[in-house]
Each structure stands twice: as C-alpha cells, then as structure tokens.
Write an enzyme that holds these catalytic residues in place. Structure first.
Site, short mmCIF file in Angstrom:
data_model
loop_
_atom_site.label_atom_id
_atom_site.label_comp_id
_atom_site.label_asym_id
_atom_site.label_seq_id
_atom_site.Cartn_x
_atom_site.Cartn_y
_atom_site.Cartn_z
N GLN A 1 107.36 55.37 134.66
CA GLN A 1 108.55 56.22 134.58
C GLN A 1 108.25 57.67 134.93
O GLN A 1 109.09 58.36 135.50
CB GLN A 1 109.15 56.17 133.16
CG GLN A 1 109.76 54.85 132.78
CD GLN A 1 111.07 54.55 133.50
OE1 GLN A 1 111.77 55.45 133.98
NE2 GLN A 1 111.42 53.28 133.60
N SER B 1 104.70 52.12 140.00
CA SER B 1 105.63 51.11 140.53
C SER B 1 106.56 51.76 141.55
O SER B 1 107.16 52.81 141.27
CB SER B 1 106.46 50.54 139.37
OG SER B 1 107.42 49.63 139.87
N HIS C 1 109.53 50.97 142.77
CA HIS C 1 111.00 51.03 142.63
C HIS C 1 111.49 52.02 141.58
O HIS C 1 112.69 52.15 141.37
CB HIS C 1 111.57 49.62 142.39
CG HIS C 1 111.38 49.08 141.02
ND1 HIS C 1 112.41 48.97 140.11
CD2 HIS C 1 110.29 48.61 140.39
CE1 HIS C 1 111.96 48.42 138.99
NE2 HIS C 1 110.67 48.20 139.14
N CYS D 1 114.86 45.61 130.74
CA CYS D 1 114.34 44.26 130.54
C CYS D 1 114.73 43.72 129.18
O CYS D 1 114.63 42.55 128.93
CB CYS D 1 112.83 44.24 130.70
SG CYS D 1 112.04 45.44 129.67
#
Ligand code: PLP
Length: 378
Positions: A175, A195, A197, A321
């Site tokens: 993040q 990450s 995305h 999630c």
C-alpha cells in the site's frame, strides 16, 4: 466508468503511461527473455532495465529484485523463505492476511510466532518490537502502511531496532510504495514486497526485493529463472509495467501526496459536518494521504456500501479481500474497536484522478445514505 471510484486501496486503474510502456511487449517483442536469439535478448534487456529501475528506487542491488505474481506471493515468500524450522518470527497484529496466514501456517509446524501489538491509532511501537526480539528470531515483518486504515508504521525506527539486534526486517509496502517506498540501505530494511496493481500498474505482477545478506529459500523450482529462486517464464509486459509504475509514482510522490491530502482535507470535514456519530480511524497518526476509514456508528457497512453504490459511489468495507466475510476486521479489533464498530467501518480511498468535486459528491451521498439507513432503524 460512470460512478466515482473511491476504492484505490483495493486496486488502482492503470496509468495510460504505464500501459503505453507495456504494449510493445505483447506483440512487437514477443520473445521469451530466456531465449538466446536476439528477440530474446530484447525482452531480456527490458526485464533487466525494469529490475535496475526498481533496485534504484528501493536502494537495492538489481540481483535482489525478484519478480513475482504480486503482493500475496511476495509476502508468502518472504515469510516462508526467510524463516526456518525452530526459529521465531515477529509480525505486527495489523498485518495483511498475506503475511498473517503463512506466519500462522509456520506456527502450526513449530515456528514461534510473536504478535506485536498496536496502539489505538494502529501504530506498532518500535520498542515493543525490540523487546520481543529474542535469540532465535529470524525475521520481523511490518507493513509500510495498513490497507484498511492507511496508518503508516515508523519503518525507519523499526529498522533501526532490528538492525541493532541483527534481525532482518521485511516490509509489506504493497500500500505504501505508491507514496513512500522504503529504501533498503537508508532505512535498514532487508526485504520489501511490492504489487503492480496498487501503483497504477498491472495486476498479477509484483516483486520481492531483498538485500545481499539475505538468502531466501527458492520459491518455485523449474527452469531456473530468476537465478533459480523463482522458476517460470517471466511476465515481460507486466514487469515493464511494474517498473514504469513505480518510477512514475516515485517521481511524482511529493506533488501527488500533497494534492490528495488536500482533497481528503475537504472530504473528511464535509462528512463530519453532515453525519453524526462518525469517527475517522487513525486520524491522529501519520496516514497515507488517500485513505479515509470511517466508523459510522449504528450503521451496517454492507448496507451502507450498497446505498452508496446506488448513488454511484464505489467504496469498500475495510479490506477488499475481507469484503463479503462476516468476520470483523482483525485490524480494527487490534486497535481496540468493538466488533460492532468494526462492522460499521467504510473505507474511501482517493487516487490519482480523484477530484475535489468527486469527494464533495461522495460526502453528500454518504450523508444521504446514512440518513436513509438510520431512518429505517428508528
Ligand atoms: N499486502 C497488503 C498490505 C495489501 O493491501 C494487499 C492487497 O490488498 C496485499 C498484500 C496482497 O497484494 P496482491 O493483491 O497483489 O496479491
């Protein structure tokens, strides 16, 4: 997209500049980077350039950058690859499930798992981590910033504590990297998860970046790619996109953080002005500029999200999630909130193309939706 997208912590739209950098590697340079012909060399060159870019942003050696399928894989690998039987591992209580689950799996086979508590603002105290580092500790894992609250950990101070005790620190920067990537050398960080995305890059690609003192166990055995650490044909367009995305985020981080922070400073007071009994989680702690996690007391987050969706506002209930799960967020529970409060938490995350007008509309839609739901209850 017709609505107002305020769910950038779940995933970011791809930046057109990133997409443009990837396109040639779908068709014009189709080769496998392991192939010996010159087409393979072109793909290999693009991968090595991407590796060097990521290494330079994070203060790592290019050999310490290994490409993965994203944050979950990088986190799993850091935990499983750096902790061995009989050792111990410290993680903060608010880590993402991609860290907690492999840590708990290791605990079931004899690794000593120690959880470091957080304060009501969601921060882990560096001295609390230091006091838990005992002989046999092989890794400390702390996130750069939390995906639900946006609260940042003091990575530099935790890095210093770990360095004093000679224990490597892994940072899940999935993040935080878009605003503030850790620097391995300067921050005494041994390993970082990234990450694509969450950085306005592609989905399904990420990296585990580690310093030369670390020797993680290989993750995937196969064709020997990535110096034998992670077999499998490399995702060349994805890797190029990840590096372009990180470079853009890094170059623009100061202006972008200030812009988004300014917009959030419009959003939150407008909500507080119109909605009673609402709390901004982590507002007293350093937070990522785009995060606004609100506890709207007495309102069910699921119902509120649907009411917002009907008004064209896309937000989320804490972690993407965990959406659909009936379990209250472990993050909010660790911060001392009750299960009822945790079930009333709605997350708005602003991003690169969020405007002031968007957040004004969203705040007004939130006020209307809350009033509607509260009226139904009374
Ligand atoms: N770590 C954090 C802090 C995250 O927010 C996420 C995704 O939400 C992950 C790890 C998992 O990343 P990915 O979706 O790339 O597997």
């Amino acid at each position: 997209m017709a609505g107002i997208y305020l769910d950038h912590a779940a995933t970011t739209p791809i930046d057109p500049r990133v997409l443009e950098s990837m396109v040639p590697f779908f068709a014009d340079v189709p080769a496998n980077p392991s192939s010996l012909h010159s087409a393979g060399a072109a793909a290999r060159e693009a991968v090595e350039l991407a590796r060097a870019t990521i290494a330079s942003v994070l203060g790592a050696d290019p050999e310490g950058v290994v490409f993965t399928s994203g944050g979950t894989e990088s986190d799993n690998w850091a935990i499983r690859g750096l902790v061995s039987d009989g050792g111990s591992l410290i993680v903060s209580a608010v880590e993402h499930h991609a860290v907690l689950e492999p840590a708990q799996a290791l605990a079931r086979v004899g690794v000593r798992l120690v959880s470091a508590p957080v304060s009501h603002t969601g921060q882990a105290e560096p001295s609390e981590i230091g006091s838990r580092i005992l002989n046999g500790c092989q890794l400390v894992s702390v996130m750069g910033a939390n995906n639900e609250t946006g609260v940042r950990q003091d990575v530099k101070a935790i890095g210093r504590v770990c360095a004093e005790k000679g224990v490597p620190l892994h940072v899940d920067a999935v993040q935080s990297a878009v605003y503030d990537p850790p620097h391995l050398r300067r921050d005494s960080v041994a390993a970082v998860s990234l990450s694509g995305h969450k950085l306005y890059g592609p989905k399904g690609v990420g990296a585990l970046v580690f310093n030369r003192a670390l020797h993680p166990k290989p993750l995937l055995l196969g064709g020997g790619q990535e110096r034998g650490l992670r077999g499998g044909t490399l995702n060349v367009p994805g890797i190029v996109g990840l590096a372009t995305a990180l470079r853009i985020a890094f170059d623009e981080r100061a202006a972008e953080s200030a812009r988004i922070d300014r917009i959030r400073n419009r959003f939150e007071p407008r909500v507080i002005q119109q909605v009673e009994d609402v709390e901004i989680v982590g507002s007293d702690a350093p937070r990522l500029p785009g995060h606004s996690l609100l506890i709207v007391r007495g309102v069910d987050a699921g119902a509120l999200l649907m009411a917002l969706d009907e008004r064209g506002v896309y937000a989320s209930a804490g972690a993407a999630c965990s959406a659909g799960s009936t379990e209250p967020s472990h993050v909010l529970l660790a911060m001392g909130y009750s299960p009822e409060e945790a079930r009333s938490a709605v997350r708005f995350t602003l991003g690169r193309w969020t405007s002031e007008e968007d957040v004004n509309t969203a705040a007004d839609a939130l006020a209307e939706a809350v009033a509607e739901l509260r009226a139904l209850r009374s």
